[in-house]
Design an enzyme around this catalytic site. Structure first.
Site, mmCIF file in Angstrom:
data_model
loop_
_atom_site.group_PDB
_atom_site.id
_atom_site.type_symbol
_atom_site.label_atom_id
_atom_site.label_comp_id
_atom_site.label_asym_id
_atom_site.label_seq_id
_atom_site.Cartn_x
_atom_site.Cartn_y
_atom_site.Cartn_z
ATOM 1 N N ARG A 1 6.643 2.584 -8.244
ATOM 2 C CA ARG A 1 6.534 2.725 -6.941
ATOM 3 C C ARG A 1 7.922 1.857 -6.212
ATOM 4 O O ARG A 1 8.449 2.509 -5.290
ATOM 5 C CB ARG A 1 5.419 2.025 -6.541
ATOM 6 C CG ARG A 1 5.212 2.006 -4.970
ATOM 7 C CD ARG A 1 4.100 0.891 -4.668
ATOM 8 N NE ARG A 1 3.181 1.002 -5.463
ATOM 9 C CZ ARG A 1 1.787 1.441 -5.063
ATOM 10 N NH1 ARG A 1 1.520 2.049 -4.037
ATOM 11 N NH2 ARG A 1 0.888 1.454 -5.868
ATOM 12 N N TYR B 1 3.820 9.001 -5.347
ATOM 13 C CA TYR B 1 2.632 9.269 -5.621
ATOM 14 C C TYR B 1 2.074 10.448 -4.357
ATOM 15 O O TYR B 1 0.756 10.942 -4.293
ATOM 16 C CB TYR B 1 1.422 8.180 -5.299
ATOM 17 C CG TYR B 1 1.675 7.092 -6.428
ATOM 18 C CD1 TYR B 1 1.107 7.443 -7.881
ATOM 19 C CD2 TYR B 1 2.143 5.854 -6.260
ATOM 20 C CE1 TYR B 1 1.278 6.642 -8.857
ATOM 21 C CE2 TYR B 1 2.509 4.816 -7.208
ATOM 22 C CZ TYR B 1 1.806 5.403 -8.483
ATOM 23 O OH TYR B 1 2.264 4.449 -9.454
ATOM 24 N N GLY C 1 4.024 -2.484 -11.316
ATOM 25 C CA GLY C 1 3.362 -2.553 -10.037
ATOM 26 C C GLY C 1 3.741 -3.491 -8.608
ATOM 27 O O GLY C 1 3.164 -3.881 -7.975
ATOM 28 N N CYS D 1 -10.264 20.841 6.098
ATOM 29 C CA CYS D 1 -11.457 21.000 6.414
ATOM 30 C C CYS D 1 -12.124 19.492 5.928
ATOM 31 O O CYS D 1 -13.274 19.758 4.921
ATOM 32 C CB CYS D 1 -11.893 22.276 6.148
ATOM 33 S SG CYS D 1 -13.917 22.227 6.772
ATOM 34 N N ARG E 1 -3.506 9.395 -0.719
ATOM 35 C CA ARG E 1 -3.617 7.792 -0.981
ATOM 36 C C ARG E 1 -4.485 7.049 0.280
ATOM 37 O O ARG E 1 -5.347 6.312 0.122
ATOM 38 C CB ARG E 1 -2.576 7.277 -0.943
ATOM 39 C CG ARG E 1 -1.673 7.502 -2.210
ATOM 40 C CD ARG E 1 -0.468 6.757 -2.649
ATOM 41 N NE ARG E 1 -0.918 5.031 -2.977
ATOM 42 C CZ ARG E 1 -0.782 4.078 -2.140
ATOM 43 N NH1 ARG E 1 -0.254 4.294 -0.700
ATOM 44 N NH2 ARG E 1 -1.073 2.747 -2.409
#
Length: 469
Positions: free
Chosen positions: A325, A427, A279, A397, A366
């Site tokens: 990440r 991600y 993280g 849309c 995200r």
């Protein structure tokens, strides 16, 4: 959008994207440069050439940058947790959920990382990349019997159990296969950290793990020890995502090391490994503050483990961590082509320019899901036009189809220009969808002046092939 966003003064919120500076702490991968004509290049390849050959939108991954980040974690944790430092070593698992392809799995393993998977599909990718089963872990709060069987058949090094019923399921599958399953217990320590509640995963009222406070984690350990089909190889903690302040890791580490000492005192079993999760945050806009370098993370965690084990009177365990990440995020950017550009008057008397691109929430969910902030830059040319407050939006849309909420772009941005959004290696592709029947973009690896396709672009024919009418 909410009234709060509409009423905010756009002049205060919009910032120009930082220019590439070649540093690992920046929002761009280290090989991104801006040429004399204003166009961006990645690893020596002009983004205009990428767009001309492969189209847009496209995910562009800087291979050397990604490899360097993976290698930096391996080297830092090897050094910080070496027996010479009074510790028992460390393993770094790449969190495949951030983005996994056969090539990326191979790259990170070649640079010294193992692979953490969370589904049977991710496990299959790691195995296709010829990562040894012993270097793969399988997570997940609702693993199927088939996923468990596949993991055990291929000899994964760890199954992270997430509930008491799962312990019985793993034991049953292991008995059927005639193997002993290596398991870790995912413990919720009550510590949580990160940029948004939905990605802060260690508080009690959520789907992951077994509570330390309620006694569920200890009950899981006792249940595992009672099964001869199971081998308790470790305890696991994950406190959240996009964490820039390392203080939460100390509290969580002390809690889980305390549980380990309690188990040893009561049962005589000193668990051999503790996983402190991942993280670790990255820079998305350049305003977050500098992210922690792998060496700083490793040193901080090593210090915590050393001091906590001394206080508890227990030998240090082997440590594992799971960056995802922070390995792949800064290595990627998404390249878009601008379409409609539309100025919109705001209630406060100002204006905002809506810049529509040929992708959107289907290739980066995200911003819509977490209100995540990104930045964007004109990538195909130079401009001396005065900047305007812009919102980069997609083609879907959906009014929430926002790619970049607030950014300053040149006032002459126009149809046909290329925009680059940095820090999308994590991600973007892994959470991509076919909303509005839009095919997913390709993943392109760029290295030393060459481009190759890692994951090809989907086509409408691909989508129609799934529709049996």
């Amino acid at each position: 959008m909410s009234g709060a966003h509409a009423a905010a003064a756009p002049q205060e919120l919009a910032r120009t994207a930082p220019e590439p500076d070649g540093t690992p702490a920046g929002v761009w991968s280290t090989s991104v440069r801006r040429g004399e004509d204003g166009a961006l290049s990645v690893a020596g390849v002009d983004v205009r050439a990428i767009a001309a050959e492969h189209g847009t939108p496209a995910y562009v991954v800087d291979e050397a940058d990604l490899r360097a980040r993976a290698r930096a974690f391996a080297v830092a944790f090897d050094a910080a947790f070496a027996p010479a430092e009074g510790l028992a070593g460390a393993d770094v698992y790449y969190a495949g959920k951030a983005f996994l392809s056969v090539a990326v799995a191979r790259w990170v393993h070649e640079e010294g990382l193992r692979i953490d998977t969370s589904t049977g599909g991710e496990l299959a990718v790691a195995l296709r990349a010829q990562v040894p089963g012993a270097h793969i872990g399988l997570h997940g709060n609702n693993k199927s019997a088939g996923e468990i069987a596949a993991a055990l058949t291929h000899g994964v090094g760890r199954l992270v159990v997430d509930s008491l019923p799962e312990i019985e399921k793993v034991a049953a599958v292991a008995a059927e296969l005639g193997v002993r399953a290596p398991v870790m217990v995912r413990v919720t320590t009550g510590v949580h950290a990160g940029g948004h509640e939905f990605i802060a995963t260690a508080h009690e009222d959520q789907k992951f793990g077994l509570s330390l406070a309620s006694g569920a984690a200890r009950a899981a350990v006792d249940a595992i020890l009672a099964h001869e089909e199971l081998e308790l190889v470790g305890l696991h903690s994950h406190i959240g995502s996009q964490i820039l302040d390392l203080a939460g890791f100390e509290v969580a580490a002390r809690a889980i090391l305390g549980l380990r000492a309690e188990i040893a005192a009561d049962t005589g079993v000193l668990v051999g490994e503790v996983d402190l999760g991942g993280g670790y945050g990255i820079a998305y806009t350049g305003t977050e503050g500098a992210p922690n370098a792998p060496g700083a993370v490793a040193a901080a965690l090593a210090d915590v483990v050393r001091r906590a084990c001394a206080d508890l009177g227990t030998a240090p365990p082997r440590i594992s961590v799971e960056p995802g990440r922070s390995v792949v995020g800064p290595s990627g950017l998404t390249l878009y082509t601008v379409g409609t550009v539309k100025p919109v008057a705001l209630d406060d008397g100002g204006s905002r320019t809506y810049v529509s691109v040929d992708g959107g929430m289907s290739d980066n969910i995200r911003p819509a899901l977490y209100q995540a902030d990104y930045t964007a830059a004109l990538a195909s040319r130079a401009s001396r036009a005065e900047p305007v407050t812009a919102r980069v939006v997609g083609k879907h849309c959906e009014s929430g189809d926002i790619v970049v909420r607030h950014v300053a772009l040149p006032g002459d941005v126009a149809d046909g220009d290329l925009l680059a959004v940095p820090a999308t290696g994590a991600y973007g592709r892994s959470m991509a969808s076919n909303y509005n029947m839009v095919p997913r973009p390709p993943v392109l690896a760029v290295d030393d002046g060459t481009v190759r396709v890692l994951v090809r672009r989907e086509t409408v024919d691909d989508l129609l092939a799934l529709d049996l009418g």
